[in-house]
Design an enzyme around this catalytic site. Structure first.
Site, PDB file in Angstrom:
ATOM      1  N   LYS A 194       0.858  -1.180   0.000  1.00 44.75           N
ATOM      2  CA  LYS A 194       0.000   0.000   0.000  1.00 44.75           C
ATOM      3  C   LYS A 194       0.892   1.227   0.000  1.00 44.75           C
ATOM      4  O   LYS A 194       1.706   1.410   0.899  1.00 44.75           O
ATOM      5  CB  LYS A 194      -0.914  -0.010   1.225  1.00 44.75           C
ATOM      6  CG  LYS A 194      -1.762   1.245   1.315  1.00 44.75           C
ATOM      7  CD  LYS A 194      -2.818   1.129   2.383  1.00 44.75           C
ATOM      8  CE  LYS A 194      -3.603   2.419   2.476  1.00 44.75           C
ATOM      9  NZ  LYS A 194      -4.636   2.357   3.510  1.00 44.75           N
ATOM     10  N   ARG A 204     -10.614   9.993   1.556  1.00 49.80           N
ATOM     11  CA  ARG A 204     -10.500  10.712   2.830  1.00 49.80           C
ATOM     12  C   ARG A 204     -11.592  11.767   2.942  1.00 49.80           C
ATOM     13  O   ARG A 204     -12.060  12.060   4.052  1.00 49.80           O
ATOM     14  CB  ARG A 204      -9.094  11.310   2.960  1.00 49.80           C
ATOM     15  CG  ARG A 204      -8.028  10.209   3.086  1.00 49.80           C
ATOM     16  CD  ARG A 204      -6.614  10.748   3.124  1.00 49.80           C
ATOM     17  NE  ARG A 204      -5.643   9.651   3.060  1.00 49.80           N
ATOM     18  CZ  ARG A 204      -4.334   9.831   2.942  1.00 49.80           C
ATOM     19  NH1 ARG A 204      -3.823  11.055   2.875  1.00 49.80           N
ATOM     20  NH2 ARG A 204      -3.524   8.781   2.894  1.00 49.80           N
ATOM     21  N   LYS A 216       1.377   9.831   5.746  1.00 43.40           N
ATOM     22  CA  LYS A 216       1.403   8.422   6.139  1.00 43.40           C
ATOM     23  C   LYS A 216       2.686   7.731   5.681  1.00 43.40           C
ATOM     24  O   LYS A 216       2.741   6.504   5.571  1.00 43.40           O
ATOM     25  CB  LYS A 216       0.152   7.720   5.610  1.00 43.40           C
ATOM     26  CG  LYS A 216      -1.165   8.311   6.163  1.00 43.40           C
ATOM     27  CD  LYS A 216      -2.375   7.416   5.870  1.00 43.40           C
ATOM     28  CE  LYS A 216      -3.635   7.951   6.563  1.00 43.40           C
ATOM     29  NZ  LYS A 216      -4.800   7.064   6.382  1.00 43.40           N
ATOM     30  N   GLU A 232       7.347  -6.947   1.900  1.00 44.21           N
ATOM     31  CA  GLU A 232       6.015  -6.912   2.511  1.00 44.21           C
ATOM     32  C   GLU A 232       5.246  -8.196   2.195  1.00 44.21           C
ATOM     33  O   GLU A 232       4.565  -8.761   3.046  1.00 44.21           O
ATOM     34  CB  GLU A 232       5.222  -5.699   2.005  1.00 44.21           C
ATOM     35  CG  GLU A 232       5.719  -4.352   2.517  1.00 44.21           C
ATOM     36  CD  GLU A 232       5.362  -4.112   3.990  1.00 44.21           C
ATOM     37  OE1 GLU A 232       4.708  -4.969   4.606  1.00 44.21           O
ATOM     38  OE2 GLU A 232       5.753  -3.048   4.519  1.00 44.21           O
ATOM     39  N   LYS A 247      -2.121  -1.600  -3.807  1.00 39.67           N
ATOM     40  CA  LYS A 247      -2.975  -0.419  -3.741  1.00 39.67           C
ATOM     41  C   LYS A 247      -2.139   0.845  -3.805  1.00 39.67           C
ATOM     42  O   LYS A 247      -1.180   0.946  -3.030  1.00 39.67           O
ATOM     43  CB  LYS A 247      -3.740  -0.459  -2.416  1.00 39.67           C
ATOM     44  CG  LYS A 247      -4.580   0.755  -2.130  1.00 39.67           C
ATOM     45  CD  LYS A 247      -5.244   0.592  -0.803  1.00 39.67           C
ATOM     46  CE  LYS A 247      -6.066   1.836  -0.508  1.00 39.67           C
ATOM     47  NZ  LYS A 247      -6.618   1.822   0.801  1.00 39.67           N
ATOM     48  N   TYR A 312     -14.816   0.968  -7.162  1.00 44.77           N
ATOM     49  CA  TYR A 312     -16.053   1.741  -7.041  1.00 44.77           C
ATOM     50  C   TYR A 312     -16.882   1.653  -8.320  1.00 44.77           C
ATOM     51  O   TYR A 312     -18.006   2.111  -8.361  1.00 44.77           O
ATOM     52  CB  TYR A 312     -15.724   3.202  -6.705  1.00 44.77           C
ATOM     53  CG  TYR A 312     -14.925   3.308  -5.427  1.00 44.77           C
ATOM     54  CD1 TYR A 312     -15.555   3.187  -4.190  1.00 44.77           C
ATOM     55  CD2 TYR A 312     -13.533   3.451  -5.448  1.00 44.77           C
ATOM     56  CE1 TYR A 312     -14.815   3.219  -3.018  1.00 44.77           C
ATOM     57  CE2 TYR A 312     -12.790   3.495  -4.288  1.00 44.77           C
ATOM     58  CZ  TYR A 312     -13.434   3.375  -3.072  1.00 44.77           C
ATOM     59  OH  TYR A 312     -12.710   3.401  -1.911  1.00 44.77           O
TER      60      TYR A 312
HETATM   61  C1  PBG Z   1      -6.953   3.829   5.290  1.00 41.01           C
HETATM   62  C2  PBG Z   1      -7.531   3.512   3.982  1.00 41.01           C
HETATM   63  C3  PBG Z   1      -7.408   4.321   2.860  1.00 41.01           C
HETATM   64  C4  PBG Z   1      -8.106   3.714   1.840  1.00 41.01           C
HETATM   65  C5  PBG Z   1      -8.640   2.536   2.336  1.00 41.01           C
HETATM   66  N1  PBG Z   1      -8.262   2.413   3.672  1.00 41.01           N
HETATM   67  C6  PBG Z   1      -6.781   5.642   2.650  1.00 41.01           C
HETATM   68  C7  PBG Z   1      -5.595   6.027   3.384  1.00 41.01           C
HETATM   69  O1  PBG Z   1      -4.663   5.245   3.570  1.00 41.01           O
HETATM   70  O2  PBG Z   1      -5.585   7.174   3.820  1.00 41.01           O
HETATM   71  C8  PBG Z   1      -8.192   4.316   0.477  1.00 41.01           C
HETATM   72  C9  PBG Z   1      -9.162   3.792  -0.479  1.00 41.01           C
HETATM   73  C10 PBG Z   1      -9.393   4.674  -1.642  1.00 41.01           C
HETATM   74  O3  PBG Z   1      -8.739   5.711  -1.848  1.00 41.01           O
HETATM   75  O4  PBG Z   1     -10.291   4.317  -2.402  1.00 41.01           O
HETATM   76  N2  PBG Z   1      -6.855   2.821   6.220  1.00 41.01           N
END
Ligand code: PBG
Length: 324
Positions: A194, A204, A216, A232, A247, A312
């Site tokens: 990720k 967000r 992050k 990972e 992701k 989505y």
């Molecule tokens: C955070 C989380 C995020 C998404 C899913 N879980 C965003 C982030 O790390 O701030 C993002 C999903 C998306 O952008 O569609 N635990």
């Protein structure tokens, strides 16, 4: 010329016969957002066509998706600010919105696969995925909260637990908690690679979960790295993950391929909010054909090696494939 590749493209029948990859509804997981209230549904401005639903309307929406042929869903909660705190306490409150929603969805739709999210950010007053101590996100203390959250979700009926937090050791920690409590059948889809990129902005917005300070980058990966994704993946594999996820997806097709080449677990790709927003924005402006672009990017993820895609677009794909 003995070799004329165009012969294999000469008609729809031949083209389909030699097609190497195809999208199938059974590959798709539809991420959805639940909020408090009754009879309410609010569109996420930066994600046209995607809504936060109160639980009653969410159940109706799931019914419609099931009628269209979708069978897997992921759920995220939008919580009011006053429910958030430093330790994400609300995340394992059995009477809280999220766990109530999980129980209700699974009792209404026992046959669907429901994936739940494990990370502190939707419940954290700091907007981070872990506990913040003196401006740092502390790893091992966070695992305890994640374990409670995962167990509460399993008890509520989750089929797949999705740790999206990127703390070290969390897959193994969660696996042990689940197994100790008898939930050996609950799966874990690890958010393995990720990346700390710009593509999560609309998500967000949807959860009001942006970090209140900093970014992050001490837990999510650097977008410049690929070899690190193998580390990972080795850890998540060894710790018992059932799926390895990459992701975002579209800008990270090489990472999807890398993990698929090196690991025998099914690879998942998360076609994230920003990727959805880009296609929608261009389509709304008449700059791209939205339907064709949607199918093309999702097919590209399959070609790269994704078995499962969180998107989505899931509902739209289902509606499109159903149309005569
Ligand atoms: C955070 C989380 C995020 C998404 C899913 N879980 C965003 C982030 O790390 O701030 C993002 C999903 C998306 O952008 O569609 N635990």
């Amino acid at each position: 010329m003995l070799r004329r590749p165009r012969r294999n493209r000469k008609s729809p029948v031949i083209r389909e016969m030699v097609q190497e990859n195809a999208l199938s509804l059974s590959d798709l997981i539809f991420p959805m957002f639940v909020m408090e209230g009754e009879g309410v549904k609010t569109e996420i401005t930066s994600m046209p066509g995607i809504y936060r639903f109160s639980l009653d309307l969410l159940l109706e929406e799931i019914q419609e998706c099931v009628d269209l042929g979708l069978r897997a869903f992921a759920l995220f909660p939008n919580l009011p600010e006053e429910k958030k705190d430093k330790y994400a306490t609300e995340s394992h409150n059995p009477d809280g919105l999220y766990l109530r929603a999980v129980r209700e969805i699974k009792s209404r739709f026992p046959d669907i696969a429901l994936m739940t999210d494990v990370a502190m950010d939707p419940y954290s007053s700091d907007g981070h995925d872990g506990i913040v101590e003196n401006g740092e996100i502390v790893n091992d203390e966070t695992l305890v909260v994640l374990g409670k959250m995962a167990l509460a979700q399993a008890q509520a009926g989750a089929d797949i637990i999705g740790p999206s937090d990127m703390m070290d050791g969390r897959v193994g920690y969660i696996r042990e908690v689940l197994d100790r409590e008898g939930f050996t059948n609950v799966s874990i889809m690890a958010y393995t690679a990720k990346y700390a990129g710009a593509f999560y902005g609309p998500f967000r917005d949807a959860l009001d979960s942006a970090p209140r300070f900093g970014d992050k980058k001490t837990y999510q990966m650097n977008p410049a790295n690929s070899r690190e994704a193998l580390i990972e993946a080795e850890l998540d594999y060894a710790e018992g993950a059932d799926f390895l996820m990459v992701k975002p997806a579209l800008a990270y097709l090489d990472i999807i391929k890398l993990l698929n080449d090196h690991f025998d677990l099914p690879i998942a790709a998360y076609n994230v909010s920003g990727e959805y927003a880009m296609v929608k924005a261009a389509a709304r402006n008449g700059w791209l054909d939205g339907d064709r672009t949607m199918l093309e990017v999702l097919t590209a993820m399959k070609r790269a090696g994704a078995k499962v895609i969180l998107t989505y677009f899931a509902r739209e794909v289902a509606a499109l494939l159903k149309r005569p």
